[in-house]
Design a protein around this motif. Sequence first.
Motif, short mmCIF file in Angstrom:
data_model
loop_
_atom_site.label_atom_id
_atom_site.label_comp_id
_atom_site.label_asym_id
_atom_site.label_seq_id
_atom_site.Cartn_x
_atom_site.Cartn_y
_atom_site.Cartn_z
N GLU A 19 2.34 1.55 -3.99
CA GLU A 19 3.12 2.03 -2.83
C GLU A 19 4.33 2.84 -3.29
O GLU A 19 4.65 3.88 -2.73
CB GLU A 19 3.63 0.84 -2.01
CG GLU A 19 2.58 0.28 -1.08
CD GLU A 19 3.11 -0.88 -0.26
OE1 GLU A 19 4.33 -0.94 -0.01
OE2 GLU A 19 2.28 -1.75 0.09
N LYS A 20 4.99 2.37 -4.33
CA LYS A 20 6.18 3.06 -4.81
C LYS A 20 5.82 4.39 -5.49
O LYS A 20 6.53 5.38 -5.35
CB LYS A 20 6.95 2.15 -5.79
CG LYS A 20 7.47 0.89 -5.12
CD LYS A 20 8.17 -0.05 -6.08
CE LYS A 20 9.48 0.48 -6.58
NZ LYS A 20 10.47 0.70 -5.52
N ALA A 23 5.01 7.09 -2.92
CA ALA A 23 6.22 7.65 -2.32
C ALA A 23 6.88 8.63 -3.29
O ALA A 23 7.35 9.69 -2.89
CB ALA A 23 7.18 6.51 -1.98
N LYS A 24 6.88 8.31 -4.58
CA LYS A 24 7.59 9.16 -5.55
C LYS A 24 6.82 10.45 -5.86
O LYS A 24 7.41 11.52 -5.93
CB LYS A 24 7.86 8.37 -6.84
CG LYS A 24 8.65 9.17 -7.87
CD LYS A 24 9.04 8.30 -9.05
CE LYS A 24 9.68 9.12 -10.17
NZ LYS A 24 10.98 9.66 -9.85
N LYS A 26 3.85 11.58 -4.29
CA LYS A 26 3.02 12.13 -3.18
C LYS A 26 1.53 12.15 -3.55
O LYS A 26 0.83 13.14 -3.34
CB LYS A 26 3.47 13.56 -2.79
CG LYS A 26 4.96 13.72 -2.62
CD LYS A 26 5.46 13.05 -1.35
CE LYS A 26 6.96 13.11 -1.22
NZ LYS A 26 7.63 11.82 -1.08
N HIS A 29 -3.58 7.26 -2.42
CA HIS A 29 -3.88 5.91 -2.91
C HIS A 29 -5.35 5.60 -2.72
O HIS A 29 -5.85 5.63 -1.60
CB HIS A 29 -3.03 4.92 -2.10
CG HIS A 29 -3.11 3.50 -2.57
ND1 HIS A 29 -2.84 2.43 -1.76
CD2 HIS A 29 -3.43 2.98 -3.78
CE1 HIS A 29 -2.97 1.31 -2.45
NE2 HIS A 29 -3.33 1.61 -3.66
#
Length: 194
Positions: A19-20, A23-24, A26, A29
């Motif tokens: 998840e992290k 976000a960092k 782009k 997943h």
Amino acid sequence: MLNIILFGPPGAGKGTQSEKLIAKYKLLHLSTGDLLRSEIAANTPLGIEAKKFMDEGKLVPDEVVIGMIENKLEAHHDAAGFIFDGFPRTVAQAKALDELLAKHGHPITAMVAMEVPHVELVKRLVNRGLTSGRSDDTEEVINKRIDEYESKTRPVAKHYETQQKFSPINGIGEVEEVFDRIIEIINNAPIISL
Ligand code: AP5
């Protein structure tokens, strides 16, 4: 294009760190566990079949998960890159993934392996089982999942070690600390195009 494999036993923190990373960087997943649970929730024939394996802590057959990943790669060939979470889990899956990525010209950038001792894995997952609703988060099934990891999944590390893409890290510590160890590896990994 960044193609990262987050590797580690059940409970190592792959989902949490994915998840992290998404976000960092782009990235898209790709979690075969999440994809299989969506099929189960939708009561599809694939989901009904997969549930039998998952409830016993066993791996779902290779052809099922490889097919799911192939569909996702085809559908998102314009993505900035992918985080592979819980895939590949057998050497056959790793070889299939390498072939699929070679078609797109963007191989795996790095495999980051989170190392966490058995006792801590069981503690984390039993604790998650209090609220997760996951039928495989019971102590008995957790131990079977870890055994399955040791016998069938751990050899995948060797596959990427021979490609010089394997980076083990300590998966113990605060989530932020573990994240910092992962991004250090990603930021120093050479980006390769075929
Ligand atoms: P899957 O859904 O992939 O589950 P898993 O690999 O067993 O991983 P988990 O989701 O349990 O753990 P995680 O490493 O993601 O940790 P998390 O971040 O959640 O697979 C489920 C099943 O599907 C398999 O058993 C198999 O049957 C089937 N399957 C899936 N993919 C397959 C494939 N490719 N081939 C064949 N079969 C397949 O964290 C766990 C807990 O720890 C959380 O509560 C979290 O809050 C906590 N935590 C996270 N980080 C920390 C930290 N640093 N310190 C303390 N606690 C932490």
